[in-house]
Scaffold this motif. Structure first.
Motif, PDB file in Angstrom:
ATOM      1  N   ALA A  99     -62.611 -21.489  43.882  1.00 56.56           N
ATOM      2  CA  ALA A  99     -62.495 -20.540  44.088  1.00 56.56           C
ATOM      3  C   ALA A  99     -61.596 -19.661  43.921  1.00 56.56           C
ATOM      4  O   ALA A  99     -61.692 -18.464  43.522  1.00 56.56           O
ATOM      5  N   ILE A 100     -60.368 -19.529  43.741  1.00 58.07           N
ATOM      6  CA  ILE A 100     -59.147 -19.488  43.266  1.00 58.07           C
ATOM      7  C   ILE A 100     -59.390 -18.841  41.521  1.00 58.07           C
ATOM      8  O   ILE A 100     -58.963 -17.894  41.149  1.00 58.07           O
TER       9      ILE A 100
ATOM     10  N   HIS B 248     -62.121 -18.661  40.460  1.00 59.03           N
ATOM     11  CA  HIS B 248     -62.892 -17.551  39.812  1.00 59.03           C
ATOM     12  C   HIS B 248     -62.239 -16.185  40.088  1.00 59.03           C
ATOM     13  O   HIS B 248     -63.174 -15.357  39.740  1.00 59.03           O
ATOM     14  N   ASN B 249     -61.731 -15.822  41.494  1.00 63.15           N
ATOM     15  CA  ASN B 249     -60.704 -14.698  41.425  1.00 63.15           C
ATOM     16  C   ASN B 249     -59.646 -14.117  40.488  1.00 63.15           C
ATOM     17  O   ASN B 249     -59.444 -13.073  40.370  1.00 63.15           O
ATOM     18  N   VAL B 250     -59.671 -15.058  39.903  1.00 65.31           N
ATOM     19  CA  VAL B 250     -58.744 -14.341  38.811  1.00 65.31           C
ATOM     20  C   VAL B 250     -59.086 -14.197  37.311  1.00 65.31           C
ATOM     21  O   VAL B 250     -58.931 -14.250  36.822  1.00 65.31           O
TER      22      VAL B 250
ATOM     23  N   ASN C 100     -58.973 -11.608  35.050  1.00 59.61           N
ATOM     24  CA  ASN C 100     -57.910 -11.028  35.149  1.00 59.61           C
ATOM     25  C   ASN C 100     -56.823 -10.490  33.685  1.00 59.61           C
ATOM     26  O   ASN C 100     -56.972 -11.527  32.881  1.00 59.61           O
TER      27      ASN C 100
ATOM     28  N   THR D 237     -50.530 -10.881  40.642  1.00 63.61           N
ATOM     29  CA  THR D 237     -50.826 -11.492  41.751  1.00 63.61           C
ATOM     30  C   THR D 237     -49.353 -12.977  41.860  1.00 63.61           C
ATOM     31  O   THR D 237     -49.762 -13.207  43.286  1.00 63.61           O
TER      32      THR D 237
END
Length: 68
Positions: free
Chosen positions: A8-9, A11-13, A16, A24
């Motif tokens: 999940a982490i 995927h979130n970054v 970027n 972040t």
């Protein structure tokens, strides 16, 4: 519910740019919230796994110096 926090982490970054990644990291450190620690750990894991042995030694030296 089976949540893979690491994925999940990531995927979130994912995708970027450097400025977004820096924001972040700085935000997580400045907030000082415990819930941000796993995210920083995942980012450090990415750095570690993609670093040369020389870079790893430098990180370890920096960490050791910072903990004295």
């Amino acid at each position: 519910m089976n949540l893979n926090l690491r994925n999940a982490i990531l995927h979130n970054v994912s995708g970027n740019n450097q400025d977004e990644l820096k924001d972040t990291i700085v935000d997580a450190i400045q907030n000082g919230e415990e819930k941000m620690l796993p995210g920083l750990g995942v980012l450090f894991e990415v750095i570690w796994n993609n670093s040369s042995e020389e870079d790893k030694q430098e990180m370890l030296h920096t960490l050791e110096s910072g903990l004295k």
